[in-house]
Design an enzyme around this catalytic site. Sequence first.
Site, PDB file in Angstrom:
ATOM      1  N   ALA A 281      44.340  36.618 -22.363  1.00 35.17           N
ATOM      2  CA  ALA A 281      44.816  36.847 -20.994  1.00 35.17           C
ATOM      3  C   ALA A 281      43.993  36.077 -19.977  1.00 35.17           C
ATOM      4  O   ALA A 281      44.519  35.493 -19.047  1.00 35.17           O
ATOM      5  CB  ALA A 281      44.764  38.334 -20.669  1.00 35.17           C
ATOM      6  N   ILE A 283      42.071  33.455 -20.274  1.00 41.69           N
ATOM      7  CA  ILE A 283      41.910  32.000 -20.346  1.00 41.69           C
ATOM      8  C   ILE A 283      43.108  31.301 -19.717  1.00 41.69           C
ATOM      9  O   ILE A 283      44.241  31.512 -20.133  1.00 41.69           O
ATOM     10  CB  ILE A 283      41.789  31.561 -21.817  1.00 41.69           C
ATOM     11  N   ASP A 327      35.052  -4.552   6.797  1.00 42.79           N
ATOM     12  CA  ASP A 327      34.693  -5.819   7.434  1.00 42.79           C
ATOM     13  C   ASP A 327      35.785  -6.134   8.448  1.00 42.79           C
ATOM     14  O   ASP A 327      36.703  -5.327   8.632  1.00 42.79           O
ATOM     15  CB  ASP A 327      34.507  -6.926   6.394  1.00 42.79           C
ATOM     16  N   ASP A 718      54.201  31.020 -16.573  1.00 42.03           N
ATOM     17  CA  ASP A 718      53.299  30.648 -15.475  1.00 42.03           C
ATOM     18  C   ASP A 718      53.187  29.152 -15.269  1.00 42.03           C
ATOM     19  O   ASP A 718      52.884  28.673 -14.188  1.00 42.03           O
ATOM     20  CB  ASP A 718      51.877  31.152 -15.771  1.00 42.03           C
TER      21      ASP A 718
HETATM   22  P1  ATP Z   1      33.573 -10.455   8.226  1.00 47.85           P
HETATM   23  O1  ATP Z   1      32.230 -10.020   7.765  1.00 47.85           O
HETATM   24  O2  ATP Z   1      34.200  -9.465   9.111  1.00 47.85           O
HETATM   25  O3  ATP Z   1      34.489 -10.937   7.166  1.00 47.85           O
HETATM   26  P2  ATP Z   1      32.842 -13.133   8.901  1.00 47.85           P
HETATM   27  O4  ATP Z   1      33.855 -13.876   8.128  1.00 47.85           O
HETATM   28  O5  ATP Z   1      32.502 -13.712  10.237  1.00 47.85           O
HETATM   29  O6  ATP Z   1      33.294 -11.672   9.212  1.00 47.85           O
HETATM   30  P3  ATP Z   1      30.828 -13.900   7.044  1.00 47.85           P
HETATM   31  O7  ATP Z   1      31.788 -14.421   6.064  1.00 47.85           O
HETATM   32  O8  ATP Z   1      29.601 -13.200   6.621  1.00 47.85           O
HETATM   33  O9  ATP Z   1      31.522 -12.943   8.065  1.00 47.85           O
HETATM   34  O10 ATP Z   1      30.419 -15.137   7.942  1.00 47.85           O
HETATM   35  C1  ATP Z   1      29.353 -15.036   8.838  1.00 47.85           C
HETATM   36  C2  ATP Z   1      29.376 -16.221   9.782  1.00 47.85           C
HETATM   37  O11 ATP Z   1      29.237 -17.432   9.046  1.00 47.85           O
HETATM   38  C3  ATP Z   1      30.676 -16.370  10.534  1.00 47.85           C
HETATM   39  O12 ATP Z   1      30.712 -15.577  11.673  1.00 47.85           O
HETATM   40  C4  ATP Z   1      30.665 -17.830  10.865  1.00 47.85           C
HETATM   41  O13 ATP Z   1      29.861 -18.064  12.002  1.00 47.85           O
HETATM   42  C5  ATP Z   1      29.999 -18.452   9.662  1.00 47.85           C
HETATM   43  N1  ATP Z   1      31.009 -18.944   8.713  1.00 47.85           N
HETATM   44  C6  ATP Z   1      32.003 -18.273   8.147  1.00 47.85           C
HETATM   45  N2  ATP Z   1      32.719 -19.046   7.337  1.00 47.85           N
HETATM   46  C7  ATP Z   1      32.156 -20.256   7.346  1.00 47.85           C
HETATM   47  C8  ATP Z   1      32.426 -21.505   6.703  1.00 47.85           C
HETATM   48  N3  ATP Z   1      33.438 -21.655   5.852  1.00 47.85           N
HETATM   49  N4  ATP Z   1      31.610 -22.541   6.984  1.00 47.85           N
HETATM   50  C9  ATP Z   1      30.592 -22.402   7.815  1.00 47.85           C
HETATM   51  N5  ATP Z   1      30.286 -21.282   8.457  1.00 47.85           N
HETATM   52  C10 ATP Z   1      31.045 -20.218   8.247  1.00 47.85           C
END
Ligand code: ATP
Length: 878
Positions: A281, A283, A327, A718
């Site tokens: 009963a 269990i 992000d 049940d």
């Molecule tokens: P989130 O963290 O919201 O994705 P995010 O893309 O800006 O934002 P990260 O990818 O950490 O974050 O990039 C940090 C920074 O690096 C960016 O804000 C930008 O200034 C620089 N960055 C991003 N992508 C490139 C790239 N392909 N080449 C050069 N610099 C870059």
Amino acid sequence: MIQNAHSLEVTEVLNRLESDPESGLTQEQVALRLKEKGENILSRKRPKSAWKILIEQFLSPIVYILIGAMFLAFTFSEAIEGFAILVVILLNSCIGFLMEYKALRSFIALEKLVQTTSLVVRHGKKLDIPSRLLVYGDIIEVRAGDVVPADARIIKQQGLQVKESVLTGESRDVNKTIETVSLKSRITEQRNMIFGGTTVTRGNALAVIILVGDDTAIGQISRIIQDKSKKRSPLQKKLNKLTNWLIVLTLILAGIIVLTGLLSSNDAGLMLKTGIALAVAAIPEGLPVVATITLARGMLKLSRKQVVIKELESVQTLGETNIICTDKTGTLTENKMQVRVIELEGEVLDFDQFKGENEAEKSNPAFKELIEISVLCNNSNPVKSKHEGDAIEDALIEFTAFTNFDAAQIASEFPEFREYPFDTEKKMMATVNQVGNSFKVNIKGAPENIIDLCATVNDHGKLKPFENKIDWLRKVEERASEGLKILAFANRCLDTFKEGSEIYKDFVFVGIVGFLDPPRKDIANTMKVYKDAGISVKMITGDHPGTAVNVAKSIGLLEPNHTGEELVKGTEFSNFKDCSPDLQRKIIEAKIYSRMLPKQKLEIVEILQMNGGVVGMLGDGVNDVPALKVADIGIAMGVRGTEAAKDVADVILLDDKFTAIKLAIHQGRAIFENIRYFVIFLISCNLAEVISVTVSSLINLPMPLLPMQILYLNLVTDIFPALALGMGKGSRDIMKMGPRPSGEGLLIKKHWRAVITYGLAITLSVIAVVICANFYMELSLVQTNNMAFVTLVLAQLLNVLNLPELKTSFWNNEITRNKWIWLSLIISLFLTFLGFSVDFLSDILSLERLSFNQVMISLGFASISLVISQLLKRVGVI
Ligand code: ATP
């Protein structure tokens, strides 16, 4: 297959494996090798076999008790009871097996949806195939964000760094080369090898697979990859604990009853029957099955909405989630970048959807430099019209097409000599390109960091000392606060380039580019849903604070008049413990974390958890992996997410929609509510059975329930209402209530009060009907027992109506709206009717036909339990 590939030259390795970097293996080779070595999966990750599931069904305390009861029955010549219990055990195990097997099949199907894939060269073509189909000799390409699929010897590499902590415990990234190392090198020294299960953090490589599956280094070591340190005790465990507890209680009760009975009366047979009745009963036989079905059904439902939950257990954590960290780029914004503004020294160029004709093209040499950097320091394909790379880099190539410059021509005129891949810590990327006999270093990245590296500035083609850095930083600030994502561009000439020399210095600043990345349209509404549901959303981004704040305001994450209190910058702290109490509080309460380094993301999650947060973390990059692992619920994007992120996540959003999380949370909450409902339902019903039998035997009343009747009740009648409770959609205001407190038990005090009250109320009905039938109506023992049985069935079915919270109406609530409930009640009534009308069943169950009046009297007594429970509920006892 070869041993010690690290100590051989690449050509030798390729020869022995009969493979070729250009064309890879042939289809025939692959088929043979797949047959020879099997799929590239570790055995510990192989799904449970059907046999194991079947055997496990018999390894539960519930079954042990039933087996015990069965032996007792056989020993004391109660053969029918013994057989019936055997049938129950087999039936229960079969249902359990079928359910778990079905759940497993759905798991496997779901896993296929999110399985890791690898880029492989086969018969001259580059293919993206599931990693489990790789064989030795396959040529694979790996890049930052990938989980290495098997052990492989590197053929070519660019800036490759790998995190090998799963294998070596070393948390620092390891630089890789192609040089041959000595035969005796240990794994940590085999720099020309990449190992299955490790993660590529930077750069890229071409490699040839040497070992797959269990032959790999990770397959060889018995040490299992450390499990995620999730502290919550899983739901299944909570259920088991509850069941075990009930079993102990029952055994004690049964022992006392049998003993006192034996001491006071001589009817050993009856006492034994009572003991067995009590044991079966109390269990809740159906509980584990119903729980598995409910969880598995929730998972399947979510997968239809593009949310894949990797483990059943995550469903309950979703219901407790009170913080979601996300992000920005691609999650809150579209990740569809467009160049909107370019600022050069002494010149501002605004572009409205690229339509702007601009004079600078002809007259300002700095513009040409900026275009060259955008094309050269870029991994997007300059020729293809449709781009699939990084959104920023694609946008730059697309923009070039609207100018008079030709991206493909620039790329072929200045061939790339060396690339320094994008580095999330430095927030920049660089390339070294050949210009005739000399070189040019092109760099782009976060403005603060680039400006810091520049000594001169390009003013209309002339180089001037870079004295106005402050002005440029202010311009960046202004543009960012308009919501634009800003990147800075610079370059420098080199006469010679020496491998390993420091390139990050003495740059010529060229200008900045502002990109528009519009917020996602559906986000603002979702923010409101989270707010109502008591969940706080926090943005953790690598981007500039200005850009982050602007986006946050436009989606309603920040109030338009925000004070700055809600914003923390990565540069504000390096170690939480050393921060002032004020800063600590600010960090805990902030909504925006900008310019965060990857390791800070992890730290933020841990800080929030330490302060009572049950954190859901959304991420896609390899730098999000540690935070995803530590978060209570790691959520990865299915399309944009890297393999590494998907690998550690608990939940995967197949269509990358942030809004889908709210569905998952809704479902998580509803499922937990449902589980609570049927646990309360089943336990209160069982309690009623236990107390009815105990009380009757203590005060010498006719036995209201026989063991077979109890088994029939628990397993047949049940179970349907319990299943139906598991299918509920959840209360209407489920997303308007706060999250469940973290780590809260399956049942809390008020639920236990409810269980006891409902149990006692049902008992009262049963005892009352026994007294009425026996003393007042003077019915036979069998008829008295039968009326008690019917009363119990009806009272238990009516008990379903007790479950909703008091704040909802008695007639219109999540239970009455659940059509499955009504169906289940009809089925249960029908099964009870069968118990009386099918001879075979009525014999086993010792049931005789009852008159209409007798049934009505039973219904009357059963209703008393509902009325009492409802009254007690309304006067606040429960
Ligand atoms: P989130 O963290 O919201 O994705 P995010 O893309 O800006 O934002 P990260 O990818 O950490 O974050 O990039 C940090 C920074 O690096 C960016 O804000 C930008 O200034 C620089 N960055 C991003 N992508 C490139 C790239 N392909 N080449 C050069 N610099 C870059």
